[in-house]
Design a protein around this motif. Structure first.
Motif, mmCIF file in Angstrom:
data_model
loop_
_atom_site.group_PDB
_atom_site.id
_atom_site.type_symbol
_atom_site.label_atom_id
_atom_site.label_comp_id
_atom_site.label_asym_id
_atom_site.label_seq_id
_atom_site.Cartn_x
_atom_site.Cartn_y
_atom_site.Cartn_z
ATOM 1 N N ASN A 93 45.369 -12.223 72.748
ATOM 2 C CA ASN A 93 43.902 -12.286 72.735
ATOM 3 C C ASN A 93 43.365 -11.158 71.858
ATOM 4 O O ASN A 93 42.782 -10.189 72.358
ATOM 5 C CB ASN A 93 43.361 -12.146 74.170
ATOM 6 N N PRO A 94 43.580 -11.241 70.540
ATOM 7 C CA PRO A 94 43.250 -10.116 69.660
ATOM 8 C C PRO A 94 41.783 -9.740 69.644
ATOM 9 O O PRO A 94 41.442 -8.598 69.325
ATOM 10 C CB PRO A 94 43.721 -10.594 68.281
ATOM 11 N N PHE A 95 40.911 -10.657 70.015
ATOM 12 C CA PHE A 95 39.479 -10.335 70.070
ATOM 13 C C PHE A 95 39.190 -9.289 71.146
ATOM 14 O O PHE A 95 38.236 -8.514 71.019
ATOM 15 C CB PHE A 95 38.639 -11.597 70.305
ATOM 16 N N LEU A 101 48.061 -16.867 62.909
ATOM 17 C CA LEU A 101 49.232 -17.100 63.750
ATOM 18 C C LEU A 101 48.881 -16.994 65.235
ATOM 19 O O LEU A 101 49.344 -17.802 66.052
ATOM 20 C CB LEU A 101 50.345 -16.112 63.397
ATOM 21 N N ALA A 102 48.070 -16.014 65.580
ATOM 22 C CA ALA A 102 47.646 -15.866 66.974
ATOM 23 C C ALA A 102 46.817 -17.067 67.414
ATOM 24 O O ALA A 102 46.964 -17.563 68.547
ATOM 25 C CB ALA A 102 46.847 -14.583 67.150
ATOM 26 N N LYS A 103 45.966 -17.566 66.528
ATOM 27 C CA LYS A 103 45.141 -18.732 66.860
ATOM 28 C C LYS A 103 46.006 -19.968 67.069
ATOM 29 O O LYS A 103 45.772 -20.756 67.991
ATOM 30 C CB LYS A 103 44.116 -18.968 65.756
ATOM 31 N N GLN A 104 47.009 -20.148 66.222
ATOM 32 C CA GLN A 104 47.914 -21.281 66.393
ATOM 33 C C GLN A 104 48.661 -21.187 67.719
ATOM 34 O O GLN A 104 48.838 -22.188 68.421
ATOM 35 C CB GLN A 104 48.903 -21.335 65.232
ATOM 36 N N ALA A 105 49.115 -19.992 68.042
ATOM 37 C CA ALA A 105 49.834 -19.792 69.298
ATOM 38 C C ALA A 105 48.928 -20.071 70.497
ATOM 39 O O ALA A 105 49.357 -20.697 71.484
ATOM 40 C CB ALA A 105 50.380 -18.370 69.367
ATOM 41 N N THR A 121 48.443 -23.835 70.863
ATOM 42 C CA THR A 121 49.648 -24.437 71.418
ATOM 43 C C THR A 121 49.711 -24.228 72.929
ATOM 44 O O THR A 121 50.048 -25.148 73.687
ATOM 45 C CB THR A 121 50.900 -23.829 70.758
ATOM 46 N N MET A 122 49.373 -23.027 73.373
ATOM 47 C CA MET A 122 49.415 -22.746 74.806
ATOM 48 C C MET A 122 48.331 -23.510 75.561
ATOM 49 O O MET A 122 48.564 -24.011 76.673
ATOM 50 C CB MET A 122 49.268 -21.243 75.050
ATOM 51 N N PHE A 123 47.140 -23.630 74.979
ATOM 52 C CA PHE A 123 46.085 -24.420 75.629
ATOM 53 C C PHE A 123 46.565 -25.854 75.867
ATOM 54 O O PHE A 123 46.341 -26.425 76.931
ATOM 55 C CB PHE A 123 44.819 -24.427 74.775
ATOM 56 N N LYS A 124 47.218 -26.435 74.869
ATOM 57 C CA LYS A 124 47.725 -27.804 75.015
ATOM 58 C C LYS A 124 48.806 -27.868 76.080
ATOM 59 O O LYS A 124 48.862 -28.806 76.881
ATOM 60 C CB LYS A 124 48.244 -28.299 73.671
ATOM 61 N N GLU A 139 41.031 -28.976 75.506
ATOM 62 C CA GLU A 139 39.612 -28.938 75.143
ATOM 63 C C GLU A 139 39.147 -27.532 74.765
ATOM 64 O O GLU A 139 38.090 -27.357 74.152
ATOM 65 C CB GLU A 139 38.755 -29.462 76.300
ATOM 66 N N LEU A 140 39.958 -26.527 75.108
ATOM 67 C CA LEU A 140 39.599 -25.151 74.764
ATOM 68 C C LEU A 140 40.180 -24.722 73.429
ATOM 69 O O LEU A 140 39.893 -23.625 72.946
ATOM 70 C CB LEU A 140 40.092 -24.195 75.854
ATOM 71 N N SER A 141 41.017 -25.565 72.830
ATOM 72 C CA SER A 141 41.601 -25.244 71.536
ATOM 73 C C SER A 141 40.480 -25.038 70.523
ATOM 74 O O SER A 141 39.519 -25.793 70.464
ATOM 75 C CB SER A 141 42.524 -26.375 71.053
ATOM 76 N N SER A 142 40.631 -23.979 69.751
ATOM 77 C CA SER A 142 39.535 -23.610 68.853
ATOM 78 C C SER A 142 40.058 -22.653 67.785
ATOM 79 O O SER A 142 41.249 -22.429 67.648
ATOM 80 C CB SER A 142 38.416 -22.938 69.640
ATOM 81 N N THR A 143 39.141 -22.078 67.087
ATOM 82 C CA THR A 143 39.489 -21.067 66.076
ATOM 83 C C THR A 143 39.484 -19.670 66.675
ATOM 84 O O THR A 143 39.708 -18.702 65.968
ATOM 85 C CB THR A 143 38.484 -21.116 64.913
ATOM 86 N N ALA A 144 39.209 -19.514 67.966
ATOM 87 C CA ALA A 144 39.099 -18.190 68.592
ATOM 88 C C ALA A 144 40.482 -17.616 68.889
ATOM 89 O O ALA A 144 41.388 -18.341 69.267
ATOM 90 C CB ALA A 144 38.293 -18.272 69.868
#
Length: 264
Positions: free
Chosen positions: A214-216, A243-247, A250-253, A259-264
């Motif tokens: 959660n780099p943010f 890379l963190a966003k892709q990871a 993947t975990m949300f799925k 439905e929470l998959s995003s660019t965040a």
């Protein structure tokens, strides 16, 4: 710009890989040309080492190591630590560290271990026959000002991902929960809350480590530390977190939270 990062008992409270939070903060600061000095706040550290700390990180420990830390963190040293938290020094505290900051921890075996009483919470181990709280955890961050700040930064409600592994159960008193559990156990598997938030201190059961996932949150901690130290508004420009966003997506799925998959 420079920051002093205080690392609580790196050896005794480094059981679950939460040194990754220290590495994440250091690297994300360096990528922005911010110098970071890491100060081990352990048994050998002199009292003056607790002065002028800009950011604090604490990790997890097993009961025996945690009891050693709690016995050591007394008197003038405890007063220094409390003063840092009350003075709104940002920090992230995982697993055993929030129990340390709370009122007490009751282990499965042995006597109650008194905490520092900074956070109005208590932790209790229900016994060796009870199931440990282990697995992936996702929670919506609800504590303010953290939630509002992150919503503005991300353009959506902030959701944190992590991995929990704890036998103890934590119960909050008069302190904000860090977030609302979407999947996983959280503080106790009963009330739906995860972690706690006080002043600028984040307390959580989420390993992972938390900040690389959660780099943010890492950027928020760094910004607040710089704002407090230099008395000026700090807002980082984005860096490449693809890379963190892709990871995260993947975990949300995997957790049926696509439905929470995003660019965040």
């Amino acid at each position: 710009m420079q920051l002093k990062l205080g690392w609580l008992y790196p050896t005794l409270m480094g059981t679950y890989g939460d040194r990754g939070n220290v590495i994440c903060l250091e690297k994300r600061a360096q990528w922005r040309d911010i110098e970071v000095e890491i100060i081990p706040l352990d048994k050998e550290a002199p009292l003056e080492a607790w002065s002028d700390i800009d950011l604090i990180v604490g990790g997890g420990a097993q009961d025996r190591q945690q009891e050693i830390v709690m016995r050591d963190l007394q008197g003038a040293k405890a007063a220094k630590f409390k003063a840092l938290i009350e003075d709104a020094v940002p920090g992230v505290f995982t697993c055993g560290s929030p129990q340390l900051l709370g009122k007490y921890y009751e282990p499965a075996l042995g006597q109650r271990i008194e905490g520092l009483g900074i956070l109005d919470l208590v932790s209790k181990h229900p016994g060796f026959e009870a199931k440990r709280c282990i697995g992936n955890v996702a929670f919506e961050i609800t504590a303010n000002p953290l939630a509002d700040d992150l919503t503005k930064k991300l353009g959506q409600k902030p959701v944190a991902l992590g991995f929990e592994n704890h036998g103890g159960r934590t119960y909050l008193g008069d302190v904000q929960p860090l977030g609302k559990v979407l999947t996983g156990y959280g503080n106790n598997g009963e009330d739906g809350w995860e972690g706690a938030f006080y002043k600028m201190a984040i307390a959580t059961y989420a390993h992972g480590p938390l900040l690389p996932k959660n780099p943010f949150i890492a950027d928020w901690l760094l910004e607040k530390a710089l704002e407090r130290k230099y008395q000026q508004t700090v807002e980082f420009s984005p860096i490449d977190d693809n890379l963190a966003k892709q990871a995260r997506n993947t975990m949300f799925k995997r957790l049926d939270l696509a439905e929470l998959s995003s660019t965040a």
